[in-house]
Design an enzyme around this catalytic site. Structure first.
Site, mmCIF file in Angstrom:
data_model
loop_
_atom_site.group_PDB
_atom_site.id
_atom_site.type_symbol
_atom_site.label_atom_id
_atom_site.label_comp_id
_atom_site.label_asym_id
_atom_site.label_seq_id
_atom_site.Cartn_x
_atom_site.Cartn_y
_atom_site.Cartn_z
ATOM 1 N N HIS A 196 0.830 -1.201 0.000
ATOM 2 C CA HIS A 196 0.000 0.000 0.000
ATOM 3 C C HIS A 196 0.873 1.262 0.000
ATOM 4 O O HIS A 196 0.738 2.134 -0.857
ATOM 5 C CB HIS A 196 -0.930 -0.033 1.229
ATOM 6 C CG HIS A 196 -1.855 1.124 1.341
ATOM 7 N ND1 HIS A 196 -3.196 1.035 1.091
ATOM 8 C CD2 HIS A 196 -1.634 2.415 1.684
ATOM 9 C CE1 HIS A 196 -3.754 2.207 1.264
ATOM 10 N NE2 HIS A 196 -2.826 3.068 1.638
ATOM 11 N N GLU A 197 1.805 1.305 0.953
ATOM 12 C CA GLU A 197 2.661 2.494 1.043
ATOM 13 C C GLU A 197 3.580 2.608 -0.167
ATOM 14 O O GLU A 197 3.845 3.705 -0.646
ATOM 15 C CB GLU A 197 3.489 2.471 2.336
ATOM 16 C CG GLU A 197 2.664 2.557 3.614
ATOM 17 C CD GLU A 197 1.705 3.742 3.635
ATOM 18 O OE1 GLU A 197 2.033 4.812 3.071
ATOM 19 O OE2 GLU A 197 0.605 3.597 4.196
HETATM 20 ZN ZN ZN Z 1 -2.933 5.044 1.971
#
Ligand code: ZN
Ligand code: ADP
Ligand code: MG
Length: 618
Positions: free
Chosen positions: A425-426
């Site tokens: 995600h990051e």
């Molecule tokens: Zn996010």
């Protein structure tokens, strides 16, 4: 505290009243028991009113329900269906029957009157007590008289001066005129020059508005009356206005003086415009009183009103008319030099180790306000204490900055699966941020849970940014959608972790369509007010608002497609970045770009930075 006291008093009084007027001796018994006693011939006399019966026994009986002791006085209730021939029985036994209310008989007329008035008297008493407490403010006791407003005492040497303020030199310069006037008003009077009656400081929270007002008073060495506008808003209409009157009267007595009204927007909002429930009249009356007082100045009394607000845009135009707050000063967050100067002020009393470099710290804190910088220094000092050092060093400062920017580390053990997902995600945020031309460089990525987020990607601009281009905003949206897109590309499912990302995306997209004229279809107009809480529906026709919504949707959909496409194309880089992140947990700028294999194009000599933001949290 006061409430508890009042409740206690009420309780005691009502208890007292009851024990005076009630008939506490009577024991309530069942009608069956009454009948038993009657049949035993153990009753001397009764009073009755309707079906309620009170009476006295000849010989005492043990109390019912296993209660201790005996009773002779009793009370009971005759059921309406009781088909007994009570009257005949009573007559037979020669029992004295009185058919009036025992209450009336035992109490004098006066007592009855008092009793019936008691609840009302109590209510009035409570009300008066509350009113006193409210208007009394701090320091005044429940029944004490309200003290007149007092200036903040002038303590020589301890007062705030311009030396305590930094980074907003242009504002200081504007205020020196005010200081000069307060110092020698005769000079101005002689030449017939009129001073502004009101100065309005507006700017984001924490930029030093309150500090400045104090500093002006300190520099001029005049009494400083300080009040927060919210203090004027009381539950009781009219109190606010009278407090304003008192405040100005006191200030006039000791003029030259400064009256400082903080957060004036709480009472100075446009009249009639959607301002909360209740207290509306009060707000208006208080505002009117302030305006009246300011109109009453002849201009030579030497009382200057300084007001502060974060929301100059919502103020009533009447406040800004000439003769009122006609001198408006905008206080902005400091630039880099300003930040360095503010850091220097706040480290005056903090011992610094030799390796600390405030100039470097100023460089990496774009957009931070004076209050945030003061907090940063304090956090570092706290860390140094915790680490048992005798001076604050560079590591304390950078750890404190990390905490301030990214939130405090949360001790949370995440399952491996979640860590991986967060890493992707990051990485999605970060990689798209790196790939967008002209986007703010990625400064830090972490999958250590912080604050409410499971991970954070921080990107801050390289240069001053005071306006944004459409491609830049699209880049921001794409970057913010990157986390969600990465989850989609890698796992094919989306989690709840993207909520705050979507909020950010929505804000930007709505702004583009509805405020900054970046949509052909909506046109070059502002359909969505800047005040998000404002009356949304009133600003434009429903069809326009529909168009804004549809256009915002279109922009976001396009950006999401871009994000998914880019990440699919760059899957190798995404995997590499996520792997590096899983390994190291936190990557700084250089390591992140290296892991992703993206060349770092930006010039390192860029000097000024502004508007820091943590874009995208998991
Ligand atoms: Zn996010
Ligand atoms: P505002 O009223 O604008 O919200 P404050 O004046 O209350 O901000 O600022 C809070 C604190 O932040 C101040 O007491 C001071 O310690 C620090 N601060 C803010 N701005 C500055 C500045 N320009 N120079 C020095 N300190 C500042
Ligand atoms: Mg303030």
């Amino acid at each position: 505290m006061g409430l508890i006291l009042t409740a206690l008093v009420v309780f005691l009084i009502s208890d007292l009243l009851l024990s005076f007027f009630g008939n506490p001796g009577a024991t309530t018994i069942s009608y069956t028991e009454f009948n038993n006693q009657l049949n035993k011939g153990n009753i001397t006399k009764i009073y009755s009113k309707g079906d309620a019966i009170e009476g006295t026994l000849k010989s005492a009986q043990p109390k019912p329900d296993g209660a201790k002791g005996e009773y002779t006085d009793f009370a009971t209730q005759r059921p309406s269906f009781a088909n007994d021939n009570l009257w005949a029985t009573l007559q037979q036994q020669g029992i004295e029957v009185t058919a009036t209310s025992p209450v009336v008989q035992q109490r004098s007329f006066l007592a009855n009157l008092l009793l019936s008035l008691a609840p009302m008297v109590l209510l009035i008493l409570i009300w008066v007590l509350l009113a006193r407490r409210m208007s009394g403010g701090l320091g005044a006791g429940a029944l004490g008289r309200k003290a007149p407003p007092k200036p903040v005492v002038a303590e020589a040497g301890k007062r705030t001066t311009f030396a305590d303020v930094a980074g907003i030199d242009e504002v200081e310069a504007e205020l020196t005129e005010v200081v000069d006037f307060l110092k020698n008003p005769q000079q101005y009077r002689k030449l017939g020059a009129k001073m502004p009656r009101g100065v309005l400081l507006s700017g984001p929270p924490g930029t030093g508005k309150t500090l400045l007002a104090r500093a002006v008073a300190g520099e001029a060495n005049v009494p400083f009356f300080s009040a927060s506008a919210s203090e004027f808003i009381e539950m009781i209409v009219g109190v606010g206005a009278s407090r304003v009157r008192e405040l100005f009267a006191e200030a006039r007595k000791v003029a030259p003086a400064i009256i400082f009204i903080d957060e004036i927007d709480t009472i100075g909002r446009q009249r009639g415009a959607g301002g909360g429930m209740g207290g509306h009249d009060e707000r208006e009356q208080t505002l009117n009183q302030i305006l009246t007082e300011m109109d009453g100045f002849t201009g030579s009394e030497g009382v200057i009103v300084i007001a502060a607000t974060n929301r100059a845009d919502v103020l009533d135009p009447a406040l800004l008319r000439p003769g009122r707050f006609d001198r408006r000063i905008t206080v902005s967050p400091p630039d880099r030099e300003g930040r360095a100067a503010i850091l220097a002020i706040h480290t005056r009393t903090v011992p610094l180790a030799g390796d600390t470099d405030l100039g470097r710290l100023a460089k990496v804190t774009p957009g931070m306000t004076g209050a945030e910088l003061a907090n940063l220094v304090n956090e570092a000092a706290l860390l140094a204490v915790k680490r048992k050092q005798d001076a604050v060093n560079e590591r304390d400062l950078s750890d404190a900055l990390e905490k301030v920017q990214l939130g405090a580390v949360r001790p949370l053990v995440m399952p491996q699966e979640e860590r991986e997902r967060t890493a992707y995600h990051e990485s999605g945020h970060a990689l798209l941020g790196m790939l967008q031309p002209g986007a703010d460089p990625v400064r830090k990525i972490t999958i250590v849970p912080r604050g409410r987020a499971l991970g954070v990607t921080l990107s801050t601009p390289e240069d001053d940014r005071y306006s944004y281009t459409e491609p830049y905003l699209r880049g921001r949206i794409i970057g913010a959608l990157g986390g969600m897109a990465a989850e989609q590309v890698v796992y094919g499912v989306i989690t709840t972790g993207a909520e705050s990302d979507l909020e950010q995306v929505t804000n930007i997209a709505r702004g583009m369509a509805g405020r900054w004229g970046m949509s052909e279809r909506v046109g070059r107009l502002t359909a969505v007010p800047a005040d998000a809480q404002g009356a949304y529906g009133l600003s434009a026709a429903p069809t326009t608002l529909d168009a804004v919504d549809e256009e915002a949707r279109r922009i976001v959909a396009e950006c999401y497609d871009d994000a998914v496409r880019l990440l699919t194309e760059q899957r190798a880089r995404l995997d590499a970045l996520a792997a590096a992140l899983l390994e190291a947990e936190t990557l700084d700028e250089e390591a992140a770009y290296r892991a992703a294999g993206v060349p770092r194009k930006a010039s390192e000599d860029a000097s000024e930075q502004a508007s820091g933001d943590a874009s995208g949290e998991a």
